[in-house]
Design a protein around this motif. Structure first.
Motif, PDB file in Angstrom:
ATOM      1  N   ARG A 168      17.100  31.613  44.876  1.00 26.91           N
ATOM      2  CA  ARG A 168      16.055  30.952  44.095  1.00 26.91           C
ATOM      3  C   ARG A 168      14.700  31.288  44.726  1.00 26.91           C
ATOM      4  O   ARG A 168      14.601  31.451  45.964  1.00 26.91           O
ATOM      5  CB  ARG A 168      16.253  29.440  44.072  1.00 26.91           C
ATOM      6  CG  ARG A 168      15.215  28.721  43.202  1.00 26.91           C
ATOM      7  CD  ARG A 168      15.345  27.216  43.277  1.00 26.91           C
ATOM      8  NE  ARG A 168      14.172  26.584  42.643  1.00 26.91           N
ATOM      9  CZ  ARG A 168      13.840  25.311  42.783  1.00 26.91           C
ATOM     10  NH1 ARG A 168      14.584  24.511  43.542  1.00 26.91           N
ATOM     11  NH2 ARG A 168      12.762  24.832  42.187  1.00 26.91           N
ATOM     12  N   CYS A 211       9.204  34.653  41.418  1.00 31.31           N
ATOM     13  CA  CYS A 211      10.415  35.391  41.763  1.00 31.31           C
ATOM     14  C   CYS A 211      10.080  36.783  42.300  1.00 31.31           C
ATOM     15  O   CYS A 211      10.708  37.257  43.257  1.00 31.31           O
ATOM     16  CB  CYS A 211      11.335  35.497  40.550  1.00 31.31           C
ATOM     17  SG  CYS A 211      12.108  33.936  40.097  1.00 31.31           S
ATOM     18  N   GLU A 237      13.049  32.254  33.620  1.00 32.33           N
ATOM     19  CA  GLU A 237      13.213  30.809  33.532  1.00 32.33           C
ATOM     20  C   GLU A 237      13.609  30.377  32.122  1.00 32.33           C
ATOM     21  O   GLU A 237      13.334  31.068  31.131  1.00 32.33           O
ATOM     22  CB  GLU A 237      11.881  30.138  33.924  1.00 32.33           C
ATOM     23  CG  GLU A 237      11.888  28.629  33.924  1.00 32.33           C
ATOM     24  CD  GLU A 237      12.832  28.006  34.914  1.00 32.33           C
ATOM     25  OE1 GLU A 237      14.061  28.056  34.659  1.00 32.33           O
ATOM     26  OE2 GLU A 237      12.359  27.467  35.932  1.00 32.33           O
ATOM     27  N   SER A 261      16.061  34.395  41.060  1.00 30.03           N
ATOM     28  CA  SER A 261      15.836  33.716  39.795  1.00 30.03           C
ATOM     29  C   SER A 261      15.417  32.268  40.039  1.00 30.03           C
ATOM     30  O   SER A 261      14.829  31.958  41.069  1.00 30.03           O
ATOM     31  CB  SER A 261      17.109  33.815  38.921  1.00 30.03           C
ATOM     32  OG  SER A 261      16.849  33.405  37.592  1.00 30.03           O
ATOM     33  N   HIS A 262      15.741  31.402  39.095  1.00 27.75           N
ATOM     34  CA  HIS A 262      15.216  30.041  39.042  1.00 27.75           C
ATOM     35  C   HIS A 262      16.339  29.019  39.194  1.00 27.75           C
ATOM     36  O   HIS A 262      17.518  29.333  38.991  1.00 27.75           O
ATOM     37  CB  HIS A 262      14.485  29.835  37.719  1.00 27.75           C
ATOM     38  CG  HIS A 262      13.449  30.873  37.455  1.00 27.75           C
ATOM     39  ND1 HIS A 262      12.130  30.733  37.836  1.00 27.75           N
ATOM     40  CD2 HIS A 262      13.535  32.110  36.879  1.00 27.75           C
ATOM     41  CE1 HIS A 262      11.455  31.820  37.499  1.00 27.75           C
ATOM     42  NE2 HIS A 262      12.281  32.664  36.914  1.00 27.75           N
ATOM     43  N   GLY A 263      15.959  27.779  39.484  1.00 27.60           N
ATOM     44  CA  GLY A 263      16.933  26.755  39.795  1.00 27.60           C
ATOM     45  C   GLY A 263      17.967  26.529  38.713  1.00 27.60           C
ATOM     46  O   GLY A 263      19.184  26.593  38.967  1.00 27.60           O
ATOM     47  N   ILE A 311      20.259  29.638  38.204  1.00 23.56           N
ATOM     48  CA  ILE A 311      21.286  29.821  39.231  1.00 23.56           C
ATOM     49  C   ILE A 311      22.343  28.731  39.145  1.00 23.56           C
ATOM     50  O   ILE A 311      23.546  29.001  39.311  1.00 23.56           O
ATOM     51  CB  ILE A 311      20.635  29.882  40.623  1.00 23.56           C
ATOM     52  CG1 ILE A 311      19.759  31.140  40.725  1.00 23.56           C
ATOM     53  CG2 ILE A 311      21.694  29.891  41.728  1.00 23.56           C
ATOM     54  CD1 ILE A 311      18.941  31.244  42.004  1.00 23.56           C
ATOM     55  N   VAL A 322      20.347  23.558  43.915  1.00 24.07           N
ATOM     56  CA  VAL A 322      19.876  24.884  44.321  1.00 24.07           C
ATOM     57  C   VAL A 322      18.431  24.725  44.776  1.00 24.07           C
ATOM     58  O   VAL A 322      17.513  24.622  43.956  1.00 24.07           O
ATOM     59  CB  VAL A 322      19.990  25.896  43.157  1.00 24.07           C
ATOM     60  CG1 VAL A 322      19.376  27.231  43.551  1.00 24.07           C
ATOM     61  CG2 VAL A 322      21.451  26.091  42.751  1.00 24.07           C
ATOM     62  N   ASN A 331      23.666  27.173  47.905  1.00 23.87           N
ATOM     63  CA  ASN A 331      22.500  26.395  48.342  1.00 23.87           C
ATOM     64  C   ASN A 331      22.313  26.397  49.855  1.00 23.87           C
ATOM     65  O   ASN A 331      21.980  25.374  50.448  1.00 23.87           O
ATOM     66  CB  ASN A 331      22.637  24.950  47.824  1.00 23.87           C
ATOM     67  CG  ASN A 331      21.333  24.177  47.906  1.00 23.87           C
ATOM     68  OD1 ASN A 331      20.254  24.728  47.702  1.00 23.87           O
ATOM     69  ND2 ASN A 331      21.424  22.893  48.213  1.00 23.87           N
TER      70      ASN A 331
END
Length: 230
Positions: free
Chosen positions: A8, A60, A85, A155-157, A160, A180, A201
């Protein structure tokens, strides 16, 4: 297949102020986020990755560059639109505290497979495109570099989380159980029979064991001896 390291992006100015940035332009890493991403790059420096694939959003790409800067080789660095996103539509740019008063908020929390953001994307569509992108790149890296290849996707929370939910075989309605954090590392290996999740994580710890790639077969009864150190 190859092994993907899901990263992330680091903390952003929007994260720090409780705003839902979405796809807004000009949202970059703050100093904490830069430090977090540099630490992740340091962790991954021990792993010769064959590619660093990034969402097109600035936060990112910044995170991806800090990873690339610490690689001894020259991994390819494509941008992947399907890792961008979620399109939060009319929710974009609003504070999380304000969004928590919306009727849709509890649905996002407990029944995300039913969520379509007003003027935006459904969480189900978000998951479908992001999982498809990961599997597509994973197959391509395996075809070019062999089954021991390791690559990174930045990438994004929510992206993921949805990829990990798919890898775990979890219904999308359970993906809010996954956390994450910014600049965290999760690890998934796909095979012909099923995905295997090796980490989720993480923000610390030695990753040099990945330098040999993951050689997986049937799941060992009892858990096995783990991966060999380099």
């Amino acid at each position: 297949m190859a092994t993907v390291i899901l990263v992330r992006h680091g903390r952003t100015t929007a994260n720090a102020t409780g705003l839902l940035a979405g796809r807004a332009v000009g949202v970059g890493l703050d100093q904490v986020g830069l430090d977090q991403s540099a630490l992740t790059g340091d962790r991954l420096a021990a792993v010769p990755v064959v590619g660093v694939v990034s969402s097109p959003l600035e936060r990112c790409r910044q995170t991806a560059q800090l990873i690339l800067d610490r690689q001894a080789g020259t991994p390819c660095a494509p941008v992947e639109l399907d890792l961008t996103e979620c399109d939060y539509g009319q929710w974009q740019g609003r504070s999380l505290s304000d969004l928590a008063t919306e009727d849709l908020w509890p649905v996002v929390q407990s029944h995300p497979s039913a969520v379509v953001f007003p003027g935006g994307e459904s969480l189900a569509a978000m998951q479908a495109r992001s999982v498809a992108a990961i599997r597509r790149h994973d197959a391509a890296f395996e075809a070019e570099h062999g089954p021991g290849a390791v690559w990174v996707a930045v990438s994004h929370g929510d992206i993921i989380k949805s990829i990990l939910a798919d890898a775990f075989g979890m219904h999308l309605d359970l993906f809010q159980r996954i956390n994450v954090g910014p600049a965290s590392v999760s690890i998934v290996r796909y095979s012909a029979s099923r995905p295997s999740v090796y980490a989720t994580n993480t923000d610390a710890g030695d990753l040099s064991w990945l330098s040999n790639g993951i050689h997986s077969g049937d799941a060992p009864v009892g858990g096995g001896a783990g991966q060999k150190a380099p």
